[in-house]
Design an enzyme around this catalytic site. Structure first.
Site, mmCIF file in Angstrom:
data_model
loop_
_atom_site.group_PDB
_atom_site.id
_atom_site.type_symbol
_atom_site.label_atom_id
_atom_site.label_comp_id
_atom_site.label_asym_id
_atom_site.label_seq_id
_atom_site.Cartn_x
_atom_site.Cartn_y
_atom_site.Cartn_z
ATOM 1 N N GLU A 392 0.828 -1.217 0.000
ATOM 2 C CA GLU A 392 0.000 0.000 0.000
ATOM 3 C C GLU A 392 0.857 1.260 0.000
ATOM 4 O OE1 GLU A 392 -2.885 -0.352 -0.799
ATOM 5 O OE2 GLU A 392 -3.127 -2.463 -0.350
ATOM 6 N N HIS A 495 -4.971 -5.906 -11.460
ATOM 7 C CA HIS A 495 -4.475 -6.845 -10.451
ATOM 8 C C HIS A 495 -4.055 -8.188 -11.048
ATOM 9 C CE1 HIS A 495 -6.560 -4.098 -7.602
ATOM 10 N NE2 HIS A 495 -5.599 -4.495 -6.789
#
Length: 917
Positions: A392, A495
């Protein structure tokens, strides 16, 4: 003094380019994009170019127009201290072009290379119709949230985020096949609080429609279907005591990493919080207690700074906060100690983490300002493991450097870079963990990890390990992903397709031998993570631009490796070979490949009109494959197509002009074949028509046009498509059905249609009857109608047909730019009624076929010999003779338009225009 220095700089620049030496002459290597734009230039070692040369270089190499300017954003030394990298932003008409970024790279003050992408469009408007406030209302309406972060006074007080005012920019909108148009738009950073979302939203400054969305909030895994429905309320930050805060080291029994030392703050004698102010602007971890109001987050507290499992391994999973705090501290340390980067943005910004986000939330995310972590449910445990926190925070690094657009290939690389930083940081600070697995600590179900960088085809989310290989998700319109959407297609596979970059980094670091999905056999010697991470960091922070794709990453990555380790170094070789291993580009050859491809053969030109022709050829062969074909017009390069294509349309030709074309093949190592055969064509003498196009086809476009024998599946994203090489015969006074099939990407809009036909062939669509078909705005699919060929015009032969589909409003003109929709041109071949009749009377004479390639047949009930004269468009006789068998051989005539005069034995004359094809 400043003025003197500037004068010397200009003098130096002039000296560098005198004696007919231009920047072009100093280029050692040049790489272009598919659209012809210059993406990378490497200069000769003896070029002696410096910062004073930049403006001339921009003009000489990038061909900037008078309305365009590249403005310096920043110039700074990289982490090695050897290079200075200057970052420029493109402006047109004094308005920023979104994503138009160019870098200039210096070593010891000498310019060694330049790279980036600029978007150029000379049809742009610089005056908005909508006000910023009106556009803002459209952006907010498109989100439809119950509450927004600018309504949370407590959040605003603690953060830099404010209610967005809107920035006027040019937004590049894809027109397919690597073509873009620039749309004047307002850009808004819309941070929604309920439900949680954050996006850059671009609103057309003329029409008020949403033309693009770039997600700012990014997730560790594919966005779950229920993510967008999470409630979030607005409440102030909880107050904490400010008595004698003291920085101390605490002991934490983390959930995933054992007992570790963490930095905390002593608030009172018996209160310690997860607040570290020793790293940049700080690392702070909050407890949301399964709520979704970020400003309601409270501190985790401990009374003795010994954060034990007995206290925190509880039903609420409070020990997960210790992992989040430790993970962010270690990730900060990784970037700072490895690259000298102070926080995600290099500016020491406070790093906030919010743990226990929502109830049973099975994801983690970077919001653009902070990190949120769910507690998981059936698939995941609390999502605060080290590789997740590093992933992140990696998004934060990307957002403040390359700023890769979060869709398609750029979005996949955005995700891949975050995984790379997760692996590299974990390797350095948690070497006992499984470096090449992502999410192995948090996954509850088999195979007990989310992704694998060493074997991307495994894991909960199988990925491709080869570019366009197994598991590759459609990333372009041509592949089947028209509009990126976070819920329906993972923003065109961000992704999933990230596995290609993940695997490249794994191979580069540790090495691998094998055969990839496209049959390439590779054997790469790894260079270690310590070296590979430096190449990646330089690639991300000083080379990649927002719209970079995998090919750009390959080209720029190799150059970054050469910068750091030298041309021909093992590291640069491994970088290139690792890209080859994942299916991107050729492998490195120790002995350069100097063998040229075979020449293309059997080049032919067909479907020639007044402004274009179609070229087709047989493919070349080469041991290492064909990278591209270069088309030459009259000896000068005019177009380039990919190596798997053997046909192309050459447009932009002049009418009634002869051209000569030939083609050369180029292999991946820039070896050129000899030329193909040369074909000569003469364009038809047709009128020059007004320019027409659409600013955006992103939401709606023409999918198919059916008229006569024309049946064209026109799936391009171009605002204007010239299909005038497609033709059908029509007869005067006859009526023909027309069917226009629209295509919508998401929302079905009302579409209006008009078809113009230049019946008298005078170069415009303004005469009576030339508005041949109209249909008011509707959602009909398909749109159907009919066109009647008028008898009022004497002209016969080819005429232009223009088909326009426009959002909502029926077009009133055939010219200019429409905001949304698509425009296409075709050709109709008008015939007189008598010429097409099946029953010819005793005195009538007709010819067929028309257009004709070799033999004209005379259709007449008059027997005997015919004499004939053939005239060109200038009125000159180019052929004459007699025909006893009612046939005239025109095979030797050049391609073009002619008039034939036939005289029968009774002396009756008939003239008709025909086209020699």
């Amino acid at each position: 003094m400043k003025k003197q220095l500037l004068t010397l700089g200009i003098l130096g620049m002039l000296l560098s380019f005198t004696d007919s030496v231009s920047a072009q002459d100093l280029v050692k290597q040049r790489i272009t994009n598919a659209n012809g734009g210059v993406s990378l230039v490497v200069f000769n070692d003896n070029s002696n170019l410096n910062e004073s040369s930049v403006k001339t270089i921009f003009q000489d190499i990038l061909k900037l127009r008078p309305t365009e300017e590249l403005r310096l954003l920043k110039s700074e030394k990289d982490f090695t201290g050897k290079f200075t990298d200057a970052k420029y932003q493109l402006y047109q008409n004094n308005i920023k072009v979104e994503g138009g970024i160019y870098f200039m790279h210096y070593q010891n003050g000498k310019l060694i290379s330049m790279n980036g992408e600029i978007f150029q469009d000379d049809k742009t408007s610089s005056t908005p119709v909508l006000s910023s406030n009106a556009a803002f209302q459209q952006a907010v309406k498109s989100v439809g949230a119950e509450k927004y972060m600018w309504e949370d006074a407590a959040y605003i007080a603690e953060n830099t985020y404010k209610k967005p005012a809107g920035e006027l920019v040019y937004m590049p909108v894809s027109q397919g096949a690597d073509k873009y148009s620039l749309v004047l738009a307002y850009k808004f950073d819309i941070y929604a609080a309920q439900p949680l979302s954050r996006d850059y939203i671009f609103v057309d400054a003329t029409e008020g429609r949403i033309i693009a969305v770039d997600p700012i909030l990014k997730h560790a895994q594919k966005k779950q279907d229920n993510d967008e429905n999470l409630p979030i309320s607005v409440a102030p930050f909880a107050e904490t005591s400010k008595n004698f805060p003291t920085l101390v080291l605490g002991t934490a029994d983390t959930r995933y990493s054992g007992t570790k030392t963490i930095q905390t703050t002593m608030v009172t004698a018996v209160k310690y919080t997860l607040n570290d102010t020793t790293r940049g602007g700080g690392v702070r971890t909050y407890n949301l207690k399964k709520g979704t109001t970020l400003s309601a987050g409270v501190d985790f507290e401990d009374n003795d700074n010994n954060w034990t499992a007995a206290e925190f391994d509880n039903a609420a999973f409070d020990d997960a906060a210790l992992d989040a705090h430790l993970g962010v501290e270690n990730t900060y340390d990784y970037f700072f100690t490895t690259f000298g980067r102070n926080s995600y943005d290099g500016l020491g910004t406070l790093l906030r983490s919010y743990v226990h986000y929502s109830n049973a939330y099975e994801n983690a995310g970077w919001t653009g300002s902070e990190m949120v972590y769910g507690d998981g449910a059936s698939t995941f445990k609390p999502l605060t493991a080290f590789d997740v926190t590093a992933h992140e925070l990696g998004h934060g690094v990307c957002s403040s450097s390359a700023a890769l657009i979060y869709s398609r290939e750029s979005g996949a690389m955005n995700e891949g870079l975050s995984d790379i930083w997760a692996a590299a940081a974990e390797f350095k600070y948690a070497p006992t963990k499984q470096t090449w697995l992502i999410g192995e600590d948090i996954t509850k179900v088999s195979p007990f990890y989310l992704r694998s960088m060493s074997n991307p085809k495994s894991g909960l989310s199988p990925q491709p390990d080869t570019y366009h290989g197994i598991n590759w998700k459609p990333a372009t319109v041509e592949e089947g992903c028209a509009v990126p959407n976070s819920n329906s297609n993972d923003n065109c596979g961000v992704h999933y397709n990230s596995g290609v970059l993940n695997h490249w980094f794994y191979i580069l670091s540790v090495g691998k031998a094998g055969t990839n999905d496209i049959g390439s056999i590779y054997n790469v010697t790894g260079i270690t993570i310590a070296k590979a991470e430096k190449i990646v960091y330089r690639l991300e922070t000083t080379y990649l631009t927002p719209s970079s794709n995998y090919k750009n990453a390959r080209d720029f990555g190799i150059q970054a490796a050469k910068d750091l380790y030298g041309v021909g170094s093992p590291e640069a070789i491994a970088t290139q070979d690792a890209f080859y291993a994942v299916g991107i580009g050729p492998k490195y050859l120790s002995i350069p490949d100097t063998t040229a491809p075979t020449a293309p053969t059997s080049l032919v030109a067909t479907n020639t009109t007044g402004v274009q022709t179609k070229l087709t050829w047989n493919a070349s062969t080469d041991t290492n494959g064909i990278d591209r074909y270069i088309i030459y017009k009259d000896g000068t390069e005019t177009a380039t197509v990919a190596g798997n294509i053997t046909t192309t349309i050459i447009a932009g030709l002049s009418t009634n002009t002869t051209y000569n074309f030939y083609i050369k093949a180029v292999d991946p190592y820039d070896n050129f074949s000899v030329a193909s055969n040369t074909v000569s064509i003469t364009t038809l003498n047709t009128p020059a028509y007004c320019v027409a196009s659409s600013s955006s086809t992103a939401d709606e476009r023409i999918k198919r046009v059916q008229f006569g024998t024309i049946d064209n599946p026109s799936t391009s994203l171009a605002g204007y498509e010239d299909f005038s090489y497609l033709t059908t015969d029509v007869t005067k006074e006859s009526t023909y059905p027309i069917t226009i099939t629209p295509e919508w990407t998401t929302t079905i809009y009302n579409e209006a249609y008009v078809v113009f036909v230049d019946w008298n062939n005078d170069g415009d669509f303004l005469d009576e009857g030339e508005t041949a078909f109209t249909k008011v705005g509707s959602k009909d699919n398909p749109a159907v109608g009919s066109i009647t060929v008028p008898a009022t015009y004497t002209y016969t032969g080819p005429v232009r047909m223009r088909v326009i589909m426009r959002f909502s409003t029926t077009p009133t003109t055939a010219c200019g730019t429409i905001p949304y929709g698509q425009i296409e041109d075709y050709t109709l071949n008008v015939k007189d009624k008598i010429l097409a009749a099946s029953n010819v009377n005793n005195t009538s004479t007709a010819i067929y076929p028309n257009p004709v390639k070799d033999i004209i047949n005379i259709l007449s009930k008059v027997s005997g010999e015919f004499s004939y004269k053939i005239f060109n468009t200038a009125g000159q006789i180019v052929n004459n003779g007699t025909s006893a068998d009612k046939k005239v051989n025109v095979q030797k005539l050049s391609v073009g338009t002619y008039i034939i005069e036939l005289t029968d034995k009774t002396g009756n004359k008939m003239t008709n225009k025909f086209i020699k094809k």
